[in-house]
Write an enzyme that holds these catalytic residues in place. Sequence first.
Site, PDB file in Angstrom:
ATOM      1  N   ALA A   1     -12.456   2.685  -2.914  1.00 47.85           N
ATOM      2  CA  ALA A   1     -13.886   2.756  -3.230  1.00 47.85           C
ATOM      3  C   ALA A   1     -14.052   3.736  -4.379  1.00 47.85           C
ATOM      4  O   ALA A   1     -13.219   4.627  -4.576  1.00 47.85           O
ATOM      5  CB  ALA A   1     -14.693   3.212  -2.023  1.00 47.85           C
TER       6      ALA A   1
ATOM      7  N   ASP B   1      -1.807  -7.392  -7.376  1.00 43.52           N
ATOM      8  CA  ASP B   1      -3.191  -6.940  -7.472  1.00 43.52           C
ATOM      9  C   ASP B   1      -3.980  -7.719  -6.423  1.00 43.52           C
ATOM     10  O   ASP B   1      -4.264  -8.910  -6.600  1.00 43.52           O
ATOM     11  CB  ASP B   1      -3.725  -7.212  -8.876  1.00 43.52           C
TER      12      ASP B   1
ATOM     13  N   GLY C   1       0.760  -1.234   0.000  1.00 45.36           N
ATOM     14  CA  GLY C   1       0.000   0.000   0.000  1.00 45.36           C
ATOM     15  C   GLY C   1       0.796   1.292   0.000  1.00 45.36           C
ATOM     16  O   GLY C   1       0.214   2.357   0.189  1.00 45.36           O
TER      17      GLY C   1
ATOM     18  N   THR D   1      -3.520  12.264   2.662  1.00 49.25           N
ATOM     19  CA  THR D   1      -2.916  11.220   1.852  1.00 49.25           C
ATOM     20  C   THR D   1      -3.646  11.136   0.521  1.00 49.25           C
ATOM     21  O   THR D   1      -4.675  11.769   0.309  1.00 49.25           O
ATOM     22  CB  THR D   1      -3.008   9.849   2.554  1.00 49.25           C
ATOM     23  N   LEU D   2      -3.110  10.294  -0.375  1.00 51.17           N
ATOM     24  CA  LEU D   2      -3.763  10.090  -1.657  1.00 51.17           C
ATOM     25  C   LEU D   2      -5.168   9.528  -1.467  1.00 51.17           C
ATOM     26  O   LEU D   2      -6.114   9.908  -2.150  1.00 51.17           O
ATOM     27  CB  LEU D   2      -2.923   9.132  -2.516  1.00 51.17           C
ATOM     28  N   ALA D   3      -5.322   8.626  -0.489  1.00 47.26           N
ATOM     29  CA  ALA D   3      -6.629   8.017  -0.237  1.00 47.26           C
ATOM     30  C   ALA D   3      -7.638   9.042   0.275  1.00 47.26           C
ATOM     31  O   ALA D   3      -8.794   9.072  -0.157  1.00 47.26           O
ATOM     32  CB  ALA D   3      -6.478   6.874   0.765  1.00 47.26           C
TER      33      ALA D   3
ATOM     34  N   LYS E   1     -14.376  -0.787   6.341  1.00 47.28           N
ATOM     35  CA  LYS E   1     -13.446  -0.775   7.473  1.00 47.28           C
ATOM     36  C   LYS E   1     -14.013  -1.543   8.667  1.00 47.28           C
ATOM     37  O   LYS E   1     -13.260  -2.160   9.433  1.00 47.28           O
ATOM     38  CB  LYS E   1     -13.115   0.660   7.878  1.00 47.28           C
TER      39      LYS E   1
ATOM     40  N   SER F   1       2.053   8.603   2.406  1.00 50.45           N
ATOM     41  CA  SER F   1       1.146   7.531   2.790  1.00 50.45           C
ATOM     42  C   SER F   1       1.531   6.918   4.134  1.00 50.45           C
ATOM     43  O   SER F   1       2.692   6.957   4.559  1.00 50.45           O
ATOM     44  CB  SER F   1       1.112   6.450   1.703  1.00 50.45           C
ATOM     45  N   ILE F   2       0.532   6.349   4.795  1.00 49.27           N
ATOM     46  CA  ILE F   2       0.758   5.678   6.074  1.00 49.27           C
ATOM     47  C   ILE F   2       1.732   4.522   5.904  1.00 49.27           C
ATOM     48  O   ILE F   2       2.615   4.304   6.742  1.00 49.27           O
ATOM     49  CB  ILE F   2      -0.579   5.194   6.658  1.00 49.27           C
TER      50      ILE F   2
ATOM     51  N   TYR G   1     -17.974   9.309   4.267  1.00 51.53           N
ATOM     52  CA  TYR G   1     -17.114   8.115   4.305  1.00 51.53           C
ATOM     53  C   TYR G   1     -17.874   6.895   3.782  1.00 51.53           C
ATOM     54  O   TYR G   1     -17.297   5.989   3.204  1.00 51.53           O
ATOM     55  CB  TYR G   1     -16.602   7.890   5.728  1.00 51.53           C
TER      56      TYR G   1
END
Length: 254
Positions: A94, A63, A12, A192-194, A161, A18-19, A154
Amino acid sequence: MLVQGKKALIFGVANDKSIAYAIAKELKDNGASIALSYAGEALKKRVEPIAEELGSDFLFQCDVSSDEAIAESADMVKQKWGNFDILVHSVAFANRDDLKGRYVDTSRDGFHLALDISAYSLVALCKAFDPLLNDNGSVMAMTYYGAEKVITNYNVMGVAKAALECSVRYLAMDLGERGIRVNAISAGPLKTLASSGISGFKTILATIEERAPLRRNIIQEDVGKTGLFLASDLSRAITGEVIYVDSGYNIMGI
């Protein structure tokens, strides 16, 4: 050197914000060997310089929506390392349209996609890599407070989650016989990107600063150090837990 001599697979890493990057850096700085995954050729270009910066032993494509791709990744890791000690799952996705408006409007395909990538992938990775994961190893996944409370926009990711957190508990039971710990980190909001795909994200950040006991938003390093703790023997009796790294926001009521 809390993880000296250990080997860690990191799923990831998207960029240096990123985390997964923060955790990978802490693990590397504390003596671990690391290997980074990437989802496709487009992301490979982003991950390659990070792998070089952090001194990753190798890069591998995976993937997580494909059992065949996961099996191929496991074969590569077996060839490169034989076995390993730490698995970091920092993968979620998502459709952007499902991260705004009403949750009730989530499509069947959108629901399936979010649950598959964000939750089932942890199960699939644990199954495929179980034979390679050393006894007394550590698995960790990234979650968010939206798994248990309603966070505006969300939506389906909160449901995904929640499934991830429940999976952590069941996996902890399955893998605990070998001393393998499975935990989740519930990080506060980070740029972040997410998170860029979530509508109204700036409002969430402002709310944390105003209401959290520590009166600040977290930074990537806060999560990275928690990941290091969970990867190390300092957490050897902790499993099936959700560890909050959110400046205490989750304890607050009205």
